[in-house]
Design an enzyme around this catalytic site. Structure first.
Site, PDB file in Angstrom:
ATOM      1  N   GLY A   7     -49.391 -51.602   8.562  1.00 30.74           N
ATOM      2  CA  GLY A   7     -50.238 -50.605   9.567  1.00 30.74           C
ATOM      3  C   GLY A   7     -49.847 -51.021  10.914  1.00 30.74           C
ATOM      4  N   SER A  23     -44.779 -54.605   5.588  1.00 34.10           N
ATOM      5  CA  SER A  23     -44.472 -54.280   7.242  1.00 34.10           C
ATOM      6  C   SER A  23     -45.122 -55.096   8.020  1.00 34.10           C
ATOM      7  CB  SER A  23     -45.108 -52.879   7.394  1.00 34.10           C
ATOM      8  OG  SER A  23     -44.776 -52.298   8.450  1.00 34.10           O
TER       9      SER A  23
END
Ligand SMILES: *[C@@H]1O[C@H](CO)[C@@H](O)[C@H](O)[C@H]1NC(C)=O
Ligand SMILES: *[C@@H]1O[C@H](CO)[C@@H](O)[C@H](O)[C@H]1NC(C)=O
Ligand SMILES: *[C@@H]1O[C@H](CO)[C@@H](O)[C@H](O)[C@H]1NC(C)=O
Ligand SMILES: *[C@@H]1O[C@H](CO)[C@@H](O)[C@H](O)[C@H]1NC(C)=O
Ligand SMILES: *[C@@H]1O[C@H](CO)[C@@H](O)[C@H](O)[C@H]1NC(C)=O
Length: 539
Positions: A120, A200
């Site tokens: 995120g 990520s």
């Protein structure tokens, strides 16, 4: 009912004997048993506490629980903007951890542990079950742990002073890892068999813990999905004026950092987050290279590219990317009105962000990249090329550059993959309504590892097969350091990358197979580019 050492003792004479009870270092926690009795979930256990006096800095320990802590609620998340609703959500009291224990684990049969760090961009998202549901993984005989860490201004404000040195969000994560090491045995987890994995920003975080030097013994294997510390979006320079700008927006004109800090510390985190967005500061709170202060430990004390050369921990690693990472930006590229001009800007901005180049050098570098990817073609035929550039620069090349470092300095195996499956559970595609696009975008693999709650149609046969394979490889790696051990049902043998990299990698699609040199022409271009500019990376 599953057996925890404490449960047997407490159960004598207790009314709520059916609830799973575990004695942590902070006291008793009560979890919930799934309806089929197959999984005990302990949700939202506080693992650390934000200092309300200085919410931008290191965390405090949690107090001993009064009575039994009901670990039945994972709805608490850290302050952030909600993408879908476009509102600010979350509270600062958000440092919570979730533990999922499957049937079969016991104090005499400790299970391997998989610890997930969510992505995120260091400013969004959370660890709860709707996205990171445990069923697929834990039914394969591992314990799953997920947790929240501070994001945005609260996680990544850095003022280059000892009371706010930066990287508080990573310090939260380290606290969580320490909590797991101390407590997981009570949940029947093997504290000497811990795999850290993430996607990520979560993957980059995993790697910071490999490189920081503080995590020795806290985990033993790592999986990095679509993210490494070498990615251009990971780091930033500290903006020491941030509190002054935020205070100003929130109504106090001061040039004094302490005054500004005191002022914004008292504000509702929702207001501070909103201010961050309104002044265009969302992207600026990121991990930074810390200055070393007396009596303050550093999480990151050098550029990642330097840290990699003197890596502290040698552990087995899986690292990979998806076949069409930035296909998610297709609408952005399609909508650019003056294509050549916007392409130039994109190339230049990306290069300028990652490389420290003079004006002329930057012009030359931009031209090199532009000629390679688009020549001087017309937009419609080359939107694909822009996406290739974006994917290569943002995710693919950093992963390869990275696995090259690792195979040189890490004596343990490095397994490389490209996830390329397009089914009904591709997370990002579904989220962005881009289901007709080919391949796998950023974050698409998550739906095949976690039991996400938002799919309404039943999984296709192929989806089931992909889930089975992905979770087998991931949990076998957690158990044996090998994603395809002899006993695997996954129909291929995934061998590690060699020292002299031919970039052996596993293609994970409706077929699984080994291949070499992914996107070799594009990657050869970046190899050449890095021969010229590689010494000038900012981080
Ligand atoms: C925890 O849950 C139990 C059982 O549902 C309940 O009796 C108790 O009041 C709860 N404790 C707190 C602090 O909410
Ligand atoms: C997960 O978090 C969201 C907020 O983003 C919340 O609406 C939802 O209820 C949570 N899910 C669960 C299972 O607690
Ligand atoms: C951080 O502070 C130290 C000492 O006060 C100084 O030497 C250093 O240049 C500063 N770094 C940045 C990025 O401002
Ligand atoms: C998704 O795209 C389809 C086709 O373009 C469109 O009909 C639909 O309304 C879109 N759904 C959402 C939620 O945007
Ligand atoms: C980790 O757990 C697996 C499965 O229980 C076991 O086979 C393996 O020996 C363990 N590894 C270590 C290093 O303890």
């Amino acid at each position: 009912m599953m057996k925890y050492v404490i449960a047997i003792i407490v159960c004598i004479g207790a009314v709520t004997c059916i609830d799973p009870l575990v004695l942590t270092k902070n006291g008793l926690v009560r979890g919930v048993e799934s309806e089929d009795s197959k999984i005990d979930s302990f949700l939202g256990i506080p693992y650390a506490k934000v200092d309300v006096q200085n919410p931008f800095s290191a965390t405090l320990n949690v107090e001993i629980f009064e009575g039994i802590y009901n670990a039945t609620d994972d709805s608490v998340i850290c302050p952030q903007k909600d993408d879908l609703e476009q509102t600010i959500v979350g509270t600062l009291d958000c440092l919570r951890i979730n533990v999922y224990v499957p049937q079969g684990a016991s104090s005499t049969n400790l299970f391997p542990v998989m610890v997930w760090i969510h992505g995120g961009g260091f400013r969004r998202w959370n660890s709860n079950r709707s996205t990171y549901g445990p069923d697929f993984l834990v039914t394969k005989g591992v314990i799953l742990v997920t947790f929240n860490y501070r994001l945005g201004p609260y996680g990544f404000m850095s003022l280059n002073r000892s009371n706010i040195p930066g990287n508080a969000g990573l310090r939260d994560q380290l606290k969580a890892l320490e909590w797991i090491k101390e407590n997981i045995a009570a949940f029947n987890g093997d504290k000497n068999n811990i795999t850290l994995f993430g996607e990520s920003a979560g993957a980059a975080s995993v790697e910071f813990h490999i490189l920081s030097g503080h995590s020795k013994g806290l985990f033993h294997k790592a999986i990095m999905q679509s993210g490494t510390v070498l990615c251009d979006w990971v780091m930033n320079d500290p903006d020491t004026q941030a509190p002054i700008k935020l205070a100003k927006y929130l109504g106090l004109n001061t040039e004094d950092i302490d005054n500004a800090l005191k002022y914004i510390s008292k504000f509702d985190p929702h207001d501070v987050n909103k201010a961050t967005i309104d002044i265009g500061y969302e992207e600026s709170f990121k991990p930074i290279v810390e200055y070393e202060f007396e009596n303050v430990y550093t999480m990151i004390n050098d550029k990642p590219s330097n840290l990699l050369k003197k890596m502290f921990i040698s552990i087995p690693i899986i690292i990979g990317f998806n076949s069409k990472e930035q296909q998610r930006n297709i609408n952005y590229y399609l909508q650019s009105p003056d294509y050549i001009e916007s392409a130039k800007k994109t190339f230049k901005a990306k290069i300028d962000n990652y490389f420290q180049l003079g004006e002329d050098e930057l012009e030359t570098a931009e031209k090199l990249v532009r000629y390679f990817y688009i020549g001087s073609e017309d937009m419609k035929t080359t939107v694909n090329a822009m996406i290739e550039f974006d994917s290569d620069f943002t995710f693919v090349y950093p992963s390869l550059r990275h696995s090259r470092y690792y195979t040189q300095v890490n004596s343990a195996p490095v397994f490389l993959y490209m996830f390329d499956y397009a089914g009904q559970r591709n997370y990002m595609k579904n989220r962005m309504n881009l289901t007709m696009e080919p391949g796998a975008m950023h974050a698409d693999e998550i739906g095949y590892l976690f039991d996400q709650s938002f799919y309404t149609q039943p999984d296709s046969v192929m989806d089931r097969i992909i889930i089975e394979r992905m979770t087998s490889m991931w949990t076998d790696f957690a158990k044996t350091s090998n994603p395809t051990p002899t006993a695997t049902k996954v129909p291929f043998s995934w061998h590690p990358s060699a020292t002299e990299p031919k970039f052996d990698y596993a293609v994970l699609s409706d077929r699984v197979q080994m291949a070499q040199h992914p996107f070799y022409q594009r990657m050869a271009f970046w190899d050449t580019f890095f021969v010229t500019y590689g010494k000038k990376t900012r981080w």
